[in-house]
Design an enzyme around this catalytic site. Structure first.
Site, short mmCIF file in Angstrom:
data_model
loop_
_atom_site.label_atom_id
_atom_site.label_comp_id
_atom_site.label_asym_id
_atom_site.label_seq_id
_atom_site.Cartn_x
_atom_site.Cartn_y
_atom_site.Cartn_z
N GLY A 177 6.53 11.14 3.37
CA GLY A 177 6.62 11.73 4.70
C GLY A 177 6.63 10.53 5.62
O GLY A 177 5.88 9.37 5.54
N GLY A 184 14.98 20.39 2.28
CA GLY A 184 14.52 19.08 2.48
C GLY A 184 13.41 18.41 1.78
O GLY A 184 13.07 17.33 1.99
N ILE A 203 -2.23 7.28 1.12
CA ILE A 203 -3.65 7.20 0.65
C ILE A 203 -3.92 6.01 0.24
O ILE A 203 -3.21 4.97 -0.35
CB ILE A 203 -3.53 7.98 -0.92
CG1 ILE A 203 -3.33 9.36 -0.75
CG2 ILE A 203 -5.16 7.83 -1.41
CD1 ILE A 203 -2.92 10.40 -2.07
N ASP A 241 10.01 8.31 -10.87
CA ASP A 241 9.47 7.56 -9.49
C ASP A 241 7.72 7.75 -9.52
O ASP A 241 7.08 6.56 -9.20
CB ASP A 241 9.50 8.70 -8.31
CG ASP A 241 8.68 8.60 -7.04
OD1 ASP A 241 9.22 7.56 -6.44
OD2 ASP A 241 7.81 9.02 -6.98
N VAL A 289 2.52 3.43 -3.37
CA VAL A 289 1.93 4.20 -4.12
C VAL A 289 0.94 5.21 -3.54
O VAL A 289 0.13 4.79 -2.71
CB VAL A 289 0.97 3.53 -5.14
CG1 VAL A 289 0.32 4.65 -6.19
CG2 VAL A 289 1.54 2.61 -6.02
N LYS A 323 5.22 4.05 -9.84
CA LYS A 323 3.83 3.84 -9.20
C LYS A 323 2.92 3.78 -10.36
O LYS A 323 1.89 2.77 -10.06
CB LYS A 323 3.68 5.20 -8.58
CG LYS A 323 4.69 5.24 -7.42
CD LYS A 323 4.59 7.02 -6.72
CE LYS A 323 5.54 7.08 -5.62
NZ LYS A 323 5.41 8.31 -5.21
N GLU A 347 0.82 -1.14 0.03
CA GLU A 347 -0.06 0.10 0.01
C GLU A 347 1.02 1.38 -0.11
O GLU A 347 0.64 2.22 -0.65
CB GLU A 347 -0.79 -0.09 1.21
CG GLU A 347 -1.98 1.07 1.27
CD GLU A 347 -3.01 0.94 -0.03
OE1 GLU A 347 -2.88 1.74 -0.88
OE2 GLU A 347 -3.74 0.22 0.43
#
Length: 436
Positions: free
Chosen positions: A302, A187, A136, A201, A132, A205, A129
């Site tokens: 994050g 950052g 979410i 990237d 991607v 996905k 999970e």
């Protein structure tokens, strides 16, 4: 009370977030599971750096085998990233009969077929999970809640770094290089941002989303991938005047036995909800034959958001184990025997609307030359914008087209760019005005 043991490979930012969930929400996990979920081992090459969380003595190790080969560990979380040794470790965990949870989209995009086949043969789960859309729950939605639908399309804003940069460029009028440097200083972008800003990237996905939505194998190298480094503040300004916003969009549509698979900067109408997804947020828009359009929005990266997704998978597997059942949902939402090989539609065959920005000498007759070549290739002009004329220098001529074939557009631009009145390579950005 039954105890289920978990091992963690990778104690970086997200790994520390997973540890935080175990420590902060242990009673909640137990209440929802009806069993004790224990983090038994954490392996990482660096066990001295302070991650802001403290582990009990004996849990932290530099030896991956302590996780992979311990018969008491039921579930292995892989958060190393990259291709190797992640691939070797995941296959070893599967061979040892352990269920696997990973956030590693690059690994699955390139080696997913091998990994999923090994898991199916061994009768264990591989869940991803967090690979991607960060926090979410799009993969579980496709595999569970929306599984009765034939999907017509999937669109996604899937990279928070790109979305943050484009949002800043839109709001502040700055160019790409300036915003990227600031994002790196804060950052929000890596020191080497290539995978993010060049769309790699996002393409990783999209490969997973296509497999889940359309039940097809996806050769990663066949996904058309174009990043945002060529987007300028001028293009963003013109887009707004035409009623669009520019996003790095992952796009897949299935029709006539072929699947579009493309990642590129895209203009979408300001009235569409996807246009309002700004900053580091991600979004996925699915269109099913019965449910219609569904959009999920949330933090796409994050520590905490990704850890939340990882632990959701851990809990799903733990519930199966607690109930004494095996693999309940196939890794890619289809039974392995039902996964086919739809052809990837070549970019030359797609039809789209286009934004074209020409840099041309400011003199009479230039527009007629350009429009004549566009007409020759059956490209119809929908709207046009040109600044006031000047006596010297080149000026932008901006055109949006009606729907046209990509091959025709590229052929026309090749011819236009050879004109002596055109001073720079023409800027092309595709437009999606109908997200179906």
């Amino acid at each position: 009370m039954k105890e289920l043991k978990v091992g963690l490979l990778g104690f970086g930012t997200v790994g520390a977030g997973v540890v935080k969930v175990f420590q902060q929400n242990s009673s909640l996990l137990q209440a929802r599971l009806g069993a004790c979920l224990t983090l038994a081992k954490v392996a990482d090459l660096d066990i001295t750096t302070d991650r802001g969380v403290t582990l009990a003595s004996g849990i932290l190790t530099t030896d991956a085998a302590a996780v992979l080969d311990d018969p008491a560990i039921d579930i292995v979380i892989e958060l190393i990233g990259g291709y190797e040794p992640a691939r070797t470790f995941v296959l070893r965990a599967i061979a040892n009969g352990k269920h696997v949870v990973t956030a590693n989209k690059a690994l699955l995009a390139l080696h997913g077929e091998e990994i999923f086949a090994a898991a199916a043969a061994k009768g264990v789960d591989v869940m991803f999970e967090a690979a991607v859309g960060g926090g979410i729950p799009v993969i579980s939605a496709i595999k569970e809640n929306l599984c009765a639908n034939n999907f017509r399309s999937v669109f996604g804003i899937l990279n928070g770094t790109c979305n943050y940069i484009l949002t800043r460029m839109t709001n502040e009028g700055e160019d790409f290089a300036v915003v990227l440097k600031d994002a790196q200083d804060q950052g929000y972008a890596e020191a080497d941002p290539t995978f993010d800003v060049e769309g790699v990237d996002t393409a990783h996905k999209l490969a997973l989303l296509i497999a889940l939505c359309f039940g097809t194998k996806v050769p990663f190298k066949e996904i058309f991938t174009e990043g945002i480094s060529g987007v300028t503040a001028l293009d963003i300004q013109f887009a707004e005047q035409f009623g669009y916003k520019i996003k790095l969009l992952a796009i897949s549509k299935e029709s006539d036995g072929k699947v579009e698979a493309r990642v590129h900067p895209t203009m979408i109408p300001l009235r569409y909800p996807l246009a309002d997804v700004d900053g580091v947020f991600n979004a996925v828009r699915l269109a099913g034959d019965f449910v219609g359009p569904v959009m999920l929005i949330g933090r796409g990266a994050g520590r905490d958001a990704t850890a939340s997704a990882v632990m959701g998978d851990v809990m799903a597997i733990a519930r199966n184990l607690q109930a004494g059942i095996g693999v309940r949902t196939p890794a890619l939402a289809y039974q392995p025997s039902a996964i086919g090989q739809l052809a990837i539609k070549p970019m030359a065959e797609i039809h789209s609307q286009y934004y074209l920005r020409f840099s041309a000498v400011d003199r009479p007759g230039v527009l007629a030359q350009i429009s004549g070549i566009l007409g020759k290739y059956e490209i119809s002009i929908a709207s046009m914008m040109q600044p006031d004329r000047h006596k010297v220098g080149s000026v932008p001529i901006v055109i949006t087209t009606h729907e046209a074939k990509e091959a025709n557009v590229l052929a026309a631009l090749s011819e236009i760019d050879q004109l002596d009145v055109v001073k720079e390579k023409t800027c092309l950005i595709r437009i999606e005005s109908s997200l179906e």
